[in-house]
Write a protein that holds these residues in place. Structure first.
Motif, PDB file in Angstrom:
ATOM      1  N   THR A 132     -14.160   3.355  10.921  1.00 21.53           N
ATOM      2  CA  THR A 132     -14.833   4.659  10.989  1.00 21.53           C
ATOM      3  C   THR A 132     -15.870   4.663  12.105  1.00 21.53           C
ATOM      4  N   ASP A 135      -9.342  10.105   9.783  1.00 22.79           N
ATOM      5  CA  ASP A 135      -9.886   8.933   9.086  1.00 22.79           C
ATOM      6  C   ASP A 135      -9.358   8.916   7.650  1.00 22.79           C
ATOM      7  N   GLU A 136      -8.351   8.102   7.417  1.00 20.83           N
ATOM      8  CA  GLU A 136      -7.697   8.006   6.109  1.00 20.83           C
ATOM      9  C   GLU A 136      -7.334   9.385   5.540  1.00 20.83           C
TER      10      GLU A 136
HETATM   11 MG   LIG Z   1     -13.959   3.991   7.042  1.00 20.29          MG
END
Ligand SMILES: [Mg+2]
Ligand SMILES: Nc1ncnc2c1ncn2[C@@H]1O[C@H](COP(=O)(O)OP(=O)(O)OP(=O)(O)O)[C@@H](O)[C@H]1O
Length: 230
Positions: free
Chosen positions: A50, A171-172
């Protein structure tokens, strides 16, 4: 002509001060993400994925090294230049959708276009067309809390793509979704990408190795460095 890179990182270092202790997260990342490709980033929790995405997305400045995105050197840009660049060139998708709860789905998408300087009329037209493409026309006047997780992520995809960005950072994006719904989001990326007139490069963090099948290349962040896996 040589293939172009959408993102080039050179000797990128970044860390945080936690209390009195400095924690180095990125230890000299050298990596080039090719334009018009989909790249998955894997890595253990806490490895700095991240952090890396936030640096590429111009949300933070790296401690040292250089990051070029779409031929712009982020270190040379002021905060306001970064904000303008982000709005027009980068779409973000997060695990937790991050839609504004007080606004309708339509308003959530439209506001991203308005912040990029699009007129109200054009923003409304583009929003309605994109919400139709992501299959949410029937939900556009609802608030996020009235939608399922998969529907909220579809709305977030529309918000991320409303300004036709060159780069999509995710992000995911399927982290909160069941397998079937997550795969549907990946298929949505594929179909929206296929019908665009201009290239869309994707950098997607995931913990799910199965999703790397959608990507053109996979990289792993480990020991503060990013290395290609294929
Ligand atoms: Mg992360
Ligand atoms: N704003 C911050 N302030 C202090 N430390 C931070 C900050 N953001 C991240 N860190 C630290 O940096 C390290 C990397 O965090 P990061 O969130 O980038 O990891 P990640 O790979 O995305 O993990 P996950 O897979 O769990 O999301 C962690 O040790 C974290 O505690």
């Amino acid at each position: 002509m040589a293939d172009k890179n959408i993102v080039t990182l050179r000797d990128v270092h970044h860390g945080y001060l936690i209390g009195k202790k400095r924690v180095e997260v990125l230890h000299g990342v050298d990596f080039a993400f090719p334009e018009d490709k989909w790249c998955c980033i894997l890595g253990a929790s806490g490895s700095g994925k991240t952090t890396l995405l936030n640096l590429i997305g111009a949300l933070e400045k790296c401690d040292s090294g250089t990051i070029e995105v779409d031929n712009r050197d982020l270190s040379q840009m002021s905060r306001s230049e970064c904000a303008k660049f982000r709005a027009g060139s980068i779409g973000f998708i997060f695990q937790s959708y991050c839609l504004l709860p007080e606004l309708s789905i339509r308003e959530n998408v439209m506001i991203a276009a308005r912040l990029n300087g699009t007129s109200a009329k054009e923003a409304a037209e583009k929003t309605d067309s994109l919400l139709d493409k992501v299959g949410l026309s029937h939900r556009k006047h609802h608030r996020p809390a009235e939608l399922s997780g998969g529907e909220q992520q579809r709305a977030a995809v529309a918000r991320a793509l409303i300004n036709d960005p060159a780069l999509l950072l995710a992000d995911e994006p399927t982290g909160n979704l069941d397998e079937e719904t997550g795969n549907a989001i990946m298929e949505l990326f594929c179909s929206l990408r296929a019908e665009r007139a201009k290239p869309l490069s994707i950098i997607m963090i995931t913990h799910n190795r199965d999703l790397c099948r959608y990507a053109d290349l996979t990289a792993e962040l480990s020991g503060g460095k990013l290395n290609c896996k294929n």
